[in-house]
Design a protein around this motif. Structure first.
Motif, mmCIF file in Angstrom:
data_model
loop_
_atom_site.group_PDB
_atom_site.id
_atom_site.type_symbol
_atom_site.label_atom_id
_atom_site.label_comp_id
_atom_site.label_asym_id
_atom_site.label_seq_id
_atom_site.Cartn_x
_atom_site.Cartn_y
_atom_site.Cartn_z
ATOM 1 N N VAL A 101 0.851 -1.184 0.000
ATOM 2 C CA VAL A 101 0.000 0.000 0.000
ATOM 3 C C VAL A 101 0.886 1.234 0.000
ATOM 4 O O VAL A 101 1.701 1.410 0.918
ATOM 5 C CB VAL A 101 -0.938 0.006 1.229
ATOM 6 C CG1 VAL A 101 -1.823 1.245 1.210
ATOM 7 C CG2 VAL A 101 -1.778 -1.265 1.270
ATOM 8 N N PHE A 102 0.746 2.053 -1.034
ATOM 9 C CA PHE A 102 1.581 3.258 -1.197
ATOM 10 C C PHE A 102 3.052 2.907 -1.035
ATOM 11 O O PHE A 102 3.812 3.640 -0.368
ATOM 12 C CB PHE A 102 1.161 4.337 -0.192
ATOM 13 C CG PHE A 102 -0.282 4.730 -0.323
ATOM 14 C CD1 PHE A 102 -0.743 5.316 -1.504
ATOM 15 C CD2 PHE A 102 -1.182 4.493 0.698
ATOM 16 C CE1 PHE A 102 -2.084 5.673 -1.642
ATOM 17 C CE2 PHE A 102 -2.515 4.851 0.570
ATOM 18 C CZ PHE A 102 -2.954 5.425 -0.596
ATOM 19 N N GLY A 103 3.450 1.795 -1.623
ATOM 20 C CA GLY A 103 4.834 1.403 -1.631
ATOM 21 C C GLY A 103 5.334 0.755 -0.356
ATOM 22 O O GLY A 103 6.519 0.384 -0.271
ATOM 23 N N ILE A 104 4.476 0.601 0.647
ATOM 24 C CA ILE A 104 4.890 -0.017 1.900
ATOM 25 C C ILE A 104 4.355 -1.446 1.943
ATOM 26 O O ILE A 104 3.189 -1.687 1.670
ATOM 27 C CB ILE A 104 4.369 0.785 3.117
ATOM 28 C CG1 ILE A 104 4.915 2.212 3.081
ATOM 29 C CG2 ILE A 104 4.754 0.083 4.413
ATOM 30 C CD1 ILE A 104 4.339 3.110 4.142
ATOM 31 N N GLN A 105 5.240 -2.369 2.296
ATOM 32 C CA GLN A 105 4.862 -3.792 2.340
ATOM 33 C C GLN A 105 4.423 -4.181 3.739
ATOM 34 O O GLN A 105 5.100 -3.877 4.733
ATOM 35 C CB GLN A 105 6.034 -4.665 1.900
ATOM 36 C CG GLN A 105 5.721 -6.157 1.939
ATOM 37 C CD GLN A 105 6.831 -6.992 1.339
ATOM 38 O OE1 GLN A 105 7.243 -6.793 0.195
ATOM 39 N NE2 GLN A 105 7.326 -7.936 2.104
ATOM 40 N N TYR A 106 3.281 -4.847 3.821
ATOM 41 C CA TYR A 106 2.765 -5.374 5.077
ATOM 42 C C TYR A 106 2.630 -6.891 4.924
ATOM 43 O O TYR A 106 2.087 -7.366 3.929
ATOM 44 C CB TYR A 106 1.399 -4.772 5.398
ATOM 45 C CG TYR A 106 1.403 -3.269 5.512
ATOM 46 C CD1 TYR A 106 1.241 -2.456 4.384
ATOM 47 C CD2 TYR A 106 1.590 -2.642 6.732
ATOM 48 C CE1 TYR A 106 1.252 -1.083 4.475
ATOM 49 C CE2 TYR A 106 1.602 -1.264 6.840
ATOM 50 C CZ TYR A 106 1.445 -0.489 5.711
ATOM 51 O OH TYR A 106 1.457 0.870 5.811
ATOM 52 N N THR A 107 3.107 -7.621 5.919
ATOM 53 C CA THR A 107 3.064 -9.078 5.885
ATOM 54 C C THR A 107 2.210 -9.582 7.038
ATOM 55 O O THR A 107 2.367 -9.135 8.173
ATOM 56 C CB THR A 107 4.472 -9.672 5.990
ATOM 57 O OG1 THR A 107 5.258 -9.167 4.902
ATOM 58 C CG2 THR A 107 4.423 -11.186 5.898
ATOM 59 N N TYR A 108 1.332 -10.516 6.734
ATOM 60 C CA TYR A 108 0.422 -11.062 7.735
ATOM 61 C C TYR A 108 0.544 -12.581 7.767
ATOM 62 O O TYR A 108 0.727 -13.224 6.728
ATOM 63 C CB TYR A 108 -1.021 -10.681 7.412
ATOM 64 C CG TYR A 108 -1.237 -9.194 7.283
ATOM 65 C CD1 TYR A 108 -1.161 -8.577 6.036
ATOM 66 C CD2 TYR A 108 -1.480 -8.399 8.396
ATOM 67 C CE1 TYR A 108 -1.339 -7.204 5.895
ATOM 68 C CE2 TYR A 108 -1.661 -7.033 8.266
ATOM 69 C CZ TYR A 108 -1.587 -6.445 7.022
ATOM 70 O OH TYR A 108 -1.756 -5.087 6.894
ATOM 71 N N TRP A 109 0.401 -13.145 8.963
ATOM 72 C CA TRP A 109 0.476 -14.592 9.162
ATOM 73 C C TRP A 109 -0.751 -15.078 9.905
ATOM 74 O O TRP A 109 -1.277 -14.389 10.789
ATOM 75 C CB TRP A 109 1.711 -14.956 9.977
ATOM 76 C CG TRP A 109 3.002 -14.683 9.291
ATOM 77 C CD1 TRP A 109 3.756 -13.563 9.380
ATOM 78 C CD2 TRP A 109 3.703 -15.566 8.411
ATOM 79 N NE1 TRP A 109 4.885 -13.683 8.601
ATOM 80 C CE2 TRP A 109 4.871 -14.917 7.996
ATOM 81 C CE3 TRP A 109 3.447 -16.855 7.931
ATOM 82 C CZ2 TRP A 109 5.798 -15.486 7.131
ATOM 83 C CZ3 TRP A 109 4.364 -17.422 7.071
ATOM 84 C CH2 TRP A 109 5.521 -16.746 6.678
ATOM 85 N N GLY A 110 -1.171 -16.281 9.592
ATOM 86 C CA GLY A 110 -2.174 -16.952 10.388
ATOM 87 C C GLY A 110 -1.534 -17.580 11.607
ATOM 88 O O GLY A 110 -0.316 -17.519 11.791
ATOM 89 N N GLN A 111 -2.359 -18.208 12.423
ATOM 90 C CA GLN A 111 -1.858 -18.772 13.686
ATOM 91 C C GLN A 111 -1.231 -20.143 13.497
ATOM 92 O O GLN A 111 -0.548 -20.645 14.395
ATOM 93 C CB GLN A 111 -3.013 -18.875 14.705
ATOM 94 C CG GLN A 111 -3.909 -20.104 14.567
ATOM 95 C CD GLN A 111 -4.880 -20.020 13.400
ATOM 96 O OE1 GLN A 111 -4.928 -19.025 12.666
ATOM 97 N NE2 GLN A 111 -5.690 -21.066 13.232
ATOM 98 N N GLY A 112 -1.454 -20.743 12.341
ATOM 99 C CA GLY A 112 -0.882 -22.056 12.058
ATOM 100 C C GLY A 112 -1.842 -23.188 12.375
ATOM 101 O O GLY A 112 -2.682 -23.088 13.263
ATOM 102 N N THR A 113 -1.693 -24.254 11.612
ATOM 103 C CA THR A 113 -2.482 -25.468 11.857
ATOM 104 C C THR A 113 -1.560 -26.678 11.724
ATOM 105 O O THR A 113 -0.752 -26.754 10.796
ATOM 106 C CB THR A 113 -3.685 -25.562 10.894
ATOM 107 O OG1 THR A 113 -4.507 -26.685 11.251
ATOM 108 C CG2 THR A 113 -3.267 -25.689 9.441
ATOM 109 N N GLN A 114 -1.660 -27.595 12.669
ATOM 110 C CA GLN A 114 -0.757 -28.743 12.710
ATOM 111 C C GLN A 114 -1.209 -29.809 11.725
ATOM 112 O O GLN A 114 -2.385 -30.198 11.703
ATOM 113 C CB GLN A 114 -0.717 -29.345 14.119
ATOM 114 C CG GLN A 114 0.136 -30.597 14.251
ATOM 115 C CD GLN A 114 1.614 -30.302 14.139
ATOM 116 O OE1 GLN A 114 2.127 -29.381 14.755
ATOM 117 N NE2 GLN A 114 2.323 -31.110 13.351
#
Length: 119
Positions: A101-114
């Motif tokens: 967004v407007f040249g800025i990178q945002y990274t998101y993660w889920g909580q994980g599943t085994q």
């Protein structure tokens, strides 16, 4: 902000199948890439599959021909269909999204599943 919630993990025998889901909520504006990662005990997190918006899907060599990543844009959900599972596929699986967004990178993660593959 984007929230990611995985589901679908569990215990499966070698040769079996599982389908993981990752439901996304929040702002989908600027989504650039979505992917699945996994982390086995004592190992670093590794990329399993990823797709760039408008591009093709890439897979790790270890899962090519066995795993398929897909997405349902209407439901803001991505999937990882895992077939012919092997014990070495045992790991915590995480979904990941990158927004720009407007040249800025945002990274998101889920909580994980085994995911555990064992007889």
């Amino acid at each position: 902000q984007v929230q990611l919630v995985e589901s679908g993990g569990g215990l499966v025998q070698p040769g079996g199948s599982l389908r993981l889901s990752c439901a996304a909520s929040g702002s989908m504006f600027g989504i650039n890439r979505m992917g699945w990662y996994r982390q086995a005990p004592g190992k670093e997190r590794e990329l399993v599959a990823s797709i760039i918006t408008g591009g093709s899907t890439n897979y790790a060599d270890s899962v090519k021909g066995r795993f398929t990543m897909s997405r349902d844009n209407d439901k803001n959900t991505m999937y990882l269909q895992m077939n012919s599972l092997k014990p070495e596929d045992t790991a915590v699986y995480y979904c990941n999204t990158v927004r720009i967004v407007f040249g800025i990178q945002y990274t998101y993660w889920g909580q994980g599943t085994q995911v555990t593959v064992a007889s």
